[in-house]
Structure formats: C-alpha cells, structure tokens
Design a protein around this motif. Structure first.
Motif, mmCIF file in Angstrom:
data_model
loop_
_atom_site.group_PDB
_atom_site.id
_atom_site.type_symbol
_atom_site.label_atom_id
_atom_site.label_comp_id
_atom_site.label_asym_id
_atom_site.label_seq_id
_atom_site.Cartn_x
_atom_site.Cartn_y
_atom_site.Cartn_z
ATOM 1 N N SER A 179 0.839 -1.202 0.000
ATOM 2 C CA SER A 179 0.000 0.000 0.000
ATOM 3 C C SER A 179 0.872 1.249 0.000
ATOM 4 O O SER A 179 2.103 1.157 -0.046
ATOM 5 C CB SER A 179 -0.938 0.012 1.219
ATOM 6 O OG SER A 179 -0.200 0.311 2.393
ATOM 7 N N ILE B 2 3.094 4.569 -0.221
ATOM 8 C CA ILE B 2 4.186 4.936 -1.122
ATOM 9 C C ILE B 2 4.997 3.709 -1.541
ATOM 10 O O ILE B 2 5.647 3.738 -2.582
ATOM 11 C CB ILE B 2 5.120 6.027 -0.527
ATOM 12 C CG1 ILE B 2 5.679 5.615 0.828
ATOM 13 C CG2 ILE B 2 4.410 7.364 -0.418
ATOM 14 C CD1 ILE B 2 6.779 6.551 1.317
ATOM 15 N N ASP C 73 5.331 -7.804 1.936
ATOM 16 C CA ASP C 73 4.386 -7.137 2.840
ATOM 17 C C ASP C 73 3.793 -8.197 3.756
ATOM 18 O O ASP C 73 3.740 -9.379 3.409
ATOM 19 C CB ASP C 73 3.273 -6.413 2.065
ATOM 20 C CG ASP C 73 2.697 -5.233 2.856
ATOM 21 O OD1 ASP C 73 2.883 -4.080 2.436
ATOM 22 O OD2 ASP C 73 2.082 -5.467 3.918
ATOM 23 N N ASP D 39 6.642 -10.929 7.341
ATOM 24 C CA ASP D 39 6.583 -10.015 8.478
ATOM 25 C C ASP D 39 8.022 -9.610 8.769
ATOM 26 O O ASP D 39 8.783 -10.381 9.355
ATOM 27 C CB ASP D 39 5.960 -10.720 9.685
ATOM 28 C CG ASP D 39 5.975 -9.848 10.927
ATOM 29 O OD1 ASP D 39 6.547 -8.730 10.880
ATOM 30 O OD2 ASP D 39 5.419 -10.286 11.946
ATOM 31 N N CYS D 40 8.394 -8.410 8.339
ATOM 32 C CA CYS D 40 9.811 -8.047 8.439
ATOM 33 C C CYS D 40 10.229 -7.708 9.863
ATOM 34 O O CYS D 40 11.396 -7.427 10.112
ATOM 35 C CB CYS D 40 10.173 -6.958 7.445
ATOM 36 S SG CYS D 40 9.271 -5.452 7.696
ATOM 37 N N ASN E 224 10.901 0.149 3.598
ATOM 38 C CA ASN E 224 9.787 1.095 3.579
ATOM 39 C C ASN E 224 8.679 0.741 4.575
ATOM 40 O O ASN E 224 7.964 1.634 5.013
ATOM 41 C CB ASN E 224 9.232 1.157 2.148
ATOM 42 C CG ASN E 224 7.861 1.805 2.087
ATOM 43 O OD1 ASN E 224 7.727 3.017 2.205
ATOM 44 N ND2 ASN E 224 6.819 0.978 1.934
ATOM 45 N N ALA F 48 12.744 6.683 6.161
ATOM 46 C CA ALA F 48 12.629 7.048 7.571
ATOM 47 C C ALA F 48 11.514 8.078 7.689
ATOM 48 O O ALA F 48 10.395 7.836 7.211
ATOM 49 C CB ALA F 48 13.961 7.570 8.085
ATOM 50 N N TYR G 54 7.515 6.198 17.830
ATOM 51 C CA TYR G 54 7.748 6.318 16.376
ATOM 52 C C TYR G 54 9.044 7.093 16.108
ATOM 53 O O TYR G 54 9.881 6.666 15.319
ATOM 54 C CB TYR G 54 6.556 7.027 15.737
ATOM 55 C CG TYR G 54 6.592 7.134 14.224
ATOM 56 C CD1 TYR G 54 6.306 6.029 13.426
ATOM 57 C CD2 TYR G 54 6.887 8.343 13.596
ATOM 58 C CE1 TYR G 54 6.318 6.132 12.040
ATOM 59 C CE2 TYR G 54 6.895 8.453 12.209
ATOM 60 C CZ TYR G 54 6.611 7.348 11.441
ATOM 61 O OH TYR G 54 6.626 7.458 10.063
ATOM 62 N N LYS H 24 12.430 5.877 14.240
ATOM 63 C CA LYS H 24 12.898 6.530 13.009
ATOM 64 C C LYS H 24 14.275 7.160 13.186
ATOM 65 O O LYS H 24 15.083 7.150 12.272
ATOM 66 C CB LYS H 24 11.870 7.580 12.535
ATOM 67 C CG LYS H 24 10.552 6.965 12.059
ATOM 68 C CD LYS H 24 10.752 6.101 10.812
ATOM 69 C CE LYS H 24 9.438 5.604 10.241
ATOM 70 N NZ LYS H 24 9.614 4.784 9.006
ATOM 71 N N ILE I 207 2.599 12.290 4.848
ATOM 72 C CA ILE I 207 2.188 11.968 3.477
ATOM 73 C C ILE I 207 0.742 11.472 3.556
ATOM 74 O O ILE I 207 0.395 10.705 4.460
ATOM 75 C CB ILE I 207 3.069 10.864 2.853
ATOM 76 C CG1 ILE I 207 4.558 11.165 3.057
ATOM 77 C CG2 ILE I 207 2.754 10.684 1.372
ATOM 78 C CD1 ILE I 207 5.465 10.002 2.718
ATOM 79 N N THR J 91 -1.267 9.120 2.904
ATOM 80 C CA THR J 91 -1.485 7.726 2.500
ATOM 81 C C THR J 91 -2.510 7.020 3.375
ATOM 82 O O THR J 91 -2.861 5.873 3.111
ATOM 83 C CB THR J 91 -0.182 6.903 2.626
ATOM 84 O OG1 THR J 91 0.280 7.010 3.984
ATOM 85 C CG2 THR J 91 0.895 7.385 1.681
ATOM 86 N N HIS K 111 -4.638 4.457 10.291
ATOM 87 C CA HIS K 111 -5.387 3.415 9.572
ATOM 88 C C HIS K 111 -6.444 2.810 10.481
ATOM 89 O O HIS K 111 -7.516 2.436 10.045
ATOM 90 C CB HIS K 111 -4.452 2.269 9.180
ATOM 91 C CG HIS K 111 -3.546 2.581 8.035
ATOM 92 N ND1 HIS K 111 -4.006 3.049 6.836
ATOM 93 C CD2 HIS K 111 -2.195 2.464 7.900
ATOM 94 C CE1 HIS K 111 -2.976 3.209 6.015
ATOM 95 N NE2 HIS K 111 -1.868 2.864 6.631
#
Ligand SMILES: NC(=O)c1ccc[n+]([C@@H]2O[C@H](COP(=O)([O-])OP(=O)(O)OC[C@H]3O[C@@H](n4cnc5c(N)ncnc54)[C@H](O)[C@@H]3O)[C@@H](O)[C@H]2O)c1
Ligand SMILES: *[C@@H]1O[C@H](CO)[C@@H](O)[C@H](O)[C@H]1NC(C)=O
Length: 317
Positions: free
Chosen positions: A57, A59, A78, A105-106, A132, A183, A197, A201, A233, A235, A312
């Motif tokens: 999803s 970017i 993803d 699942d990274c 990302n 980041a 967060y 980052k 952004i 998104t 989300h």
C-alpha cells in the motif's frame, strides 16, 4: 634525526594536509553550486532487482510501480498478502511485467532470513533494497501498549538490520547496489505524541547513516545509500494528523513523495528531506536557543500535529 627536523616534518605535514582539505572543500562547494544549475544525471535502473518492504500500500506500492515503469525487476514484501498481490497485479496490468510477491513479516528476524534465502534462489541478488514498511502507534507514550511500542521498533528499525544482513553481502561482493531507508522527518526532530515512532525513526536514520560511512571506510563506493525523511504523506497512515501552515509544511501527496524518492535514488542522493522546509527546521533546532526553538515549534503548530490523529486503525470503513 634532530628534534628540529622532526618538528619541521610535523608542521609541513599539517600544512599540506590542511591545504589539501581547503582545496577539496572548494572543489566540492563548486561542484554543489554547479549542481544547482545543471541537473544531475539519473542512473539507469533497468535490470536492477528492487526489493520493497511494505509494498502492499501507500508509497511502497507507488515506488514499486515507478521502478517497474523504469524497467527494474520487483520483489514485493508485505505482511498484508492481499495488498501485496494487488500491487503485483497493478504492475502486470500497467507495465506488463512480473513482480515477485512474498508475504513476510519483516519484524520477525528468522522470517526475514528465510524469505531472503528464498528470494535469492527464485529471483537473484537484490541490488536496490528499500526499507519502507512502517507502523505508528500514535498515542501518548504512557498510554501506548508495550506490545505496540516494541513492534514499532521492530518494524521501523530492527527490520533494517536483518534486511541489510541478508542482502548487503552480495552488494559488497559486486561493489554494486543501493540501500534506501524510508525514515521520516520524525527521525530528525522529536514530535509530541510520537515518542516511540520518533525513537524508531531516529534509529533508522542513525543506522543507515552509519552503514553508509562503514561502506565508505571499506572503500565500497559502488553501494550507495539514500535516507528519506518526509513530513506527513497523505497515505492514510497518518490520517487525522494536521498541519497549521500547509503552505510551509504541506501534507505531501503520495505521488509527489514517490517521484522525489525515486529521483533521489537515481541521482545517488544521500539525504532527501521533503518538503524543503524540513532542512530549515533541522538547522533551526540545532542553532537556536532551546526556548526559542520550542516557541517557533508552537507557532508552527508542532504541538498539535497528533491531536486529532486517527491513522489506519480507527477509520470507518
Ligand atoms: N504517511 C506518512 O505521513 C509518512 C511520513 C513519513 C514517513 N513515512 C514512512 O513511509 C513508509 C511507508 O508508509 P505509508 O505512508 O506508505 O504507509 P502504509 O501504511 O500505507 O504502508 C505501510 C506498509 O507496510 C506494511 N507493513 C506494516 N508492518 C509490516 C511488517 N511487519 N512486515 C511487512 N510489512 C509491513 C503494511 O502492510 C503497509 O502495506 C513508512 O515507513 C512510514 O513510516 C510515512
Ligand atoms: C539501461 O540498461 C539496460 C540494461 O542494462 C539497457 O538495455 C538499456 O539500453 C539502458 N538504457 C539506457 C537509456 O541507457
């Protein structure tokens, strides 16, 4: 040798080294000045193998489409299988190219290593790695569940360690590759309401920056790094977050952010902050008296960025 001669050599070396540095500083400054007027050549990414985490999803998806348009082969990771497959389908429909999808699942180290091996067998060595995938808690720190705080660190920073471990050795061996860290401007400056967060980052920025230096020190000049620090952004990830002065600090359109990122990668640009006002905010943070920085932060609405955050999670679908 006499003491005098020793001293003479030390002084001469010092002068020589200093002159060299002054001269090269001048050269690099001129180079940067010229670059302002003559656009940098963009490298050809056709035939490169691009791995994107969080490609299902936002970017991530847009960057996947853009790299596919430029002729790169895409490996899409993803945790959201449906979104990821949809991205692959869009690539197929718009560019007629096959993208390889993996549900991964990274934040799970063993899973990253296992699927990385599968990718190497099935597709080949990754030459452009784009970290990302990201998540946000969006609550005051003391109200953030421990599990979400931990997950943010795992997805937004630890995952970068494991993907580097998996894919960097082949890049170094070939002295060819590109490491891209998506980041955030929250990785450069603290934000009220985004403590976990920001921590994750900042870690991502520090890691990517240090690794770029480690590669440079190794003489591995063919493996490039791009560190991307965008403001909000549009998104959905930060739905509800607001900006007080949209002219100075606009909420970025995903298409614009994607275009700037892909361009920065193709120009081997190390740092990309968007919008440009982020460069000024960072300089001010470092140069101004602390109280004045806070005052300006308040004036710019920085204390209320997260006041009406929905993200989300709380969207009415
Ligand atoms: N949206 C913003 O305002 C903004 C601003 C600055 C930086 N960023 C960063 O940009 C990146 C992309 O964000 P976006 O706005 O496209 O958000 P998004 O939520 O649309 O995309 C994130 C993707 O990552 C995936 N993901 C989440 N956890 C994962 C995991 N454990 N393993 C694999 N994939 C996982 C999600 O399924 C999703 O597809 C993130 O790292 C984010 O922190 C976003
Ligand atoms: C880009 O590289 C590919 C593969 O290496 C090559 O086929 C193509 O001609 C190149 N394109 C340009 C514009 O140089």
């Amino acid at each position: 040798m006499s003491l005098d001669q020793d001293l003479f050599i030390i002084i001469m070396n010092f002068l020589l080294e200093t002159l060299q540095v002054l001269f090269m500083s001048l050269v690099y400054s001129l180079e940067a000045l010229i670059r302002l007027f003559i656009p940098t050549r963009k490298k050809n990414v056709s035939g490169e193998i691009v791995l994107l985490t969080g490609a299902g999803s936002g970017i991530g998806r847009l960057m996947a489409l853009e790299f596919a348009r430029l002729g790169a082969r895409l490996v899409l990771w993803d945790i959201n299988e449906d979104g990821n497959k949809e991205t692959a389908l869009m690539i197929k429909e718009t560019h007629g190219a096959r993208a390889y999808t993996y549900t991964c699942d990274c934040s799970d180290r063993e899973e990253v290593y296992r699927i990385a091996n599968q990718v190497k067998r099935e597709v080949g060595d990754i030459t452009i790695l784009i970290n990302n995938a990201g998540i946000v808690t969006g609550k005051k720190f003391l109200e953030s569940p421990d599990s979400l705080v931990e997950k943010s660190m795992e997805v937004n920073s630890l995952a970068h360690f494991w993907t580097y471990k998996a894919f960097l050795p082949a890049m170094i061996a070939a002295n060819h590759g590109h490491l891209v860290s998506i980041a955030s401007s929250a990785g450069l400056i603290g934000v009220n309401g985004l403590a976990d967060y920001c921590a994750s980052k900042f870690a991502a920025v520090g890691f990517a920056e240090s690794m770029a230096l480690e590669l440079l020190a190794m003489g591995c000049d063919g493996v490039k790094t791009t560190i991307v620090c965008p403001f909000f952004i549009n998104t959905g990830m930060f739905d509800g977050a607001n900006t007080k002065w949209p002219r100075i600090m606009p909420i970025l359109e995903p298409e614009y952010a994607c275009r700037k990122i892909v361009d920065a990668v193709r120009k081997d640009q190390v740092y990309l902050y968007i919008p440009r006002s982020i460069y000024i905010a960072i300089a001010m943070k470092n140069l101004l008296p602390t109280k004045m920085g806070v005052l300006l932060g308040e004036y710019l609405g920085a204390f209320n960025f997260m006041a009406k955050f929905k993200g989300h999670g709380n969207k009415s679908k």
